[in-house]
Design an enzyme around this catalytic site. Structure first.
Site, PDB file in Angstrom:
ATOM      1  N   CYS A  55       0.772  -1.234   0.000  1.00  0.00           N
ATOM      2  CA  CYS A  55       0.000   0.000   0.000  1.00  0.00           C
ATOM      3  C   CYS A  55       0.811   1.296   0.000  1.00  0.00           C
ATOM      4  O   CYS A  55       0.775   2.062  -0.958  1.00  0.00           O
ATOM      5  CB  CYS A  55      -0.932   0.020   1.215  1.00  0.00           C
ATOM      6  SG  CYS A  55      -1.988  -1.421   1.362  1.00  0.00           S
ATOM      7  N   ASP A 232      -4.307  -0.074  -6.053  1.00  0.00           N
ATOM      8  CA  ASP A 232      -2.943   0.236  -5.610  1.00  0.00           C
ATOM      9  C   ASP A 232      -1.973  -0.912  -5.870  1.00  0.00           C
ATOM     10  O   ASP A 232      -0.791  -0.686  -6.123  1.00  0.00           O
ATOM     11  CB  ASP A 232      -2.920   0.663  -4.140  1.00  0.00           C
ATOM     12  CG  ASP A 232      -3.677  -0.278  -3.218  1.00  0.00           C
ATOM     13  OD1 ASP A 232      -4.263  -1.271  -3.706  1.00  0.00           O
ATOM     14  OD2 ASP A 232      -3.706  -0.019  -1.999  1.00  0.00           O
TER      15      ASP A 232
END
Length: 298
Positions: A55, A232
């Site tokens: 992330c 992501d």
């Protein structure tokens, strides 16, 4: 309503931790009607990749247009200590050079209303000037002037890795017998159940995305809004945290009526890092010279 074609609005909806397990990417199991319709109305980029398989580094690249390795954001979770490894120099937050700013600051300086609902996780702390509103209530409908152009980001969280834990969905809506087990996983009941839960969470976030597009239509803004869907990084073991395709191959779909061809599959290689300069370019704003990312729109 913001309908000035020289100042289009921007709507982002990112699904966390998602490879493109979608119908429009040829997945026979997925139920993703919103994403599939967006692909039919816009351009799909099957060669889209993240800069990292996890992330915060990946998101730091999105918000800055810079490779994480070049700005010190490539380590994950530097803001907490681990008692098992006291020799690590944690906690710390990456410190950006003063000329590198979140790209949304350039939108705000140009008069855009910028909202983020709600995740940041940029590895650089919470930037003070990136958003007009960064909260669970953030929405383009909250801008004080209805004629003000907006840049609105939404990050439904259900498809995040944590949503794969047991008990995180009320009901798994896919039959584990129907899923295709990747060759890198053992074909066991637990693996099949995990995959079925992944598809369930994708169905949930796809439905959420659908409500956003309905609101955009109801506000009369669909024709002058660039809608972008992305993720992501990838999900599951050997995906998240790993630089294999299963970790960095992401969905990327762009709809922009009158500017982006509908129903087209592009063979262009793009990165999630390219999103910032692409939005600046599409909206007629200059791209900072320091950005390493490349615009693929505008």
């Amino acid at each position: 309503m913001s309908t000035d074609p020289t100042r289009p609005n921007v709507l982002w909806c990112s699904f966390e931790d998602s490879n493109p397990f979608y119908g429009c990417y040829g997945d026979p199991v997925a139920r993703t009607p919103t994403v599939d319709r967006l692909a039919a109305e816009g351009t799909r980029y099957p060669l889209a990749f993240s800069t990292a398989g996890v992330c915060a580094p990946a998101r730091s690249a999105v918000i800055t247009g810079m490779y994480p390795i070049s700005i010190g954001t490539h380590h994950m979770r530097t803001t907490h200590t681990n008692p098992a490894v006291p020799e690590l120099p944690t906690p710390y937050t990456a410190l950006l050079p003063p000329h590198i700013r979140p790209f949304t600051e350039h939108f705000r300086a140009a008069g855009y209303y910028c909202s983020n609902n709600w995740k940041t996780d940029y590895q650089i702390g919470e930037p003070k000037f990136a958003w007009d509103d960064c909260s669970t209530d953030a929405h383009w409908r909250n801008r004080p002037d209805p004629d003000q152009p907006f840049f609105a980001v939404f990050n439904p969280h259900e498809s995040h890795e944590s949503g794969m834990w047991p008990g995180m969905v009320e009901e798994i809506t896919f039959d584990p017998a129907d899923v295709t087990v990747p060759p890198t996983f053992p074909d066991t009941p637990k693996v099949r159940e995990a995959l079925a839960q992944m598809y369930t969470q994708l169905e949930i976030v796809d439905r959420y995305f659908g409500t956003l597009l309905e609101q955009l239509e109801a506000d009369g803004l669909a024709d002058n809004t660039i809608v972008v869907h992305w993720s992501d990084h990838g999900p599951l073991p050997r995906g998240k945290r790993w630089p294999y395709d299963s970790g960095i191959h992401i969905p990327m779909i762009v709809r922009w009526p009158g500017h982006v061809e509908a129903g087209i599959v592009s063979d262009r290689l793009v990165s999630s890092m390219d999103l910032g300069p692409s939005m600046l370019s599409a909206c007629g704003l200059p791209i900072p010279m320091h950005m390493q990312a490349q615009a693929f729109l505008g």
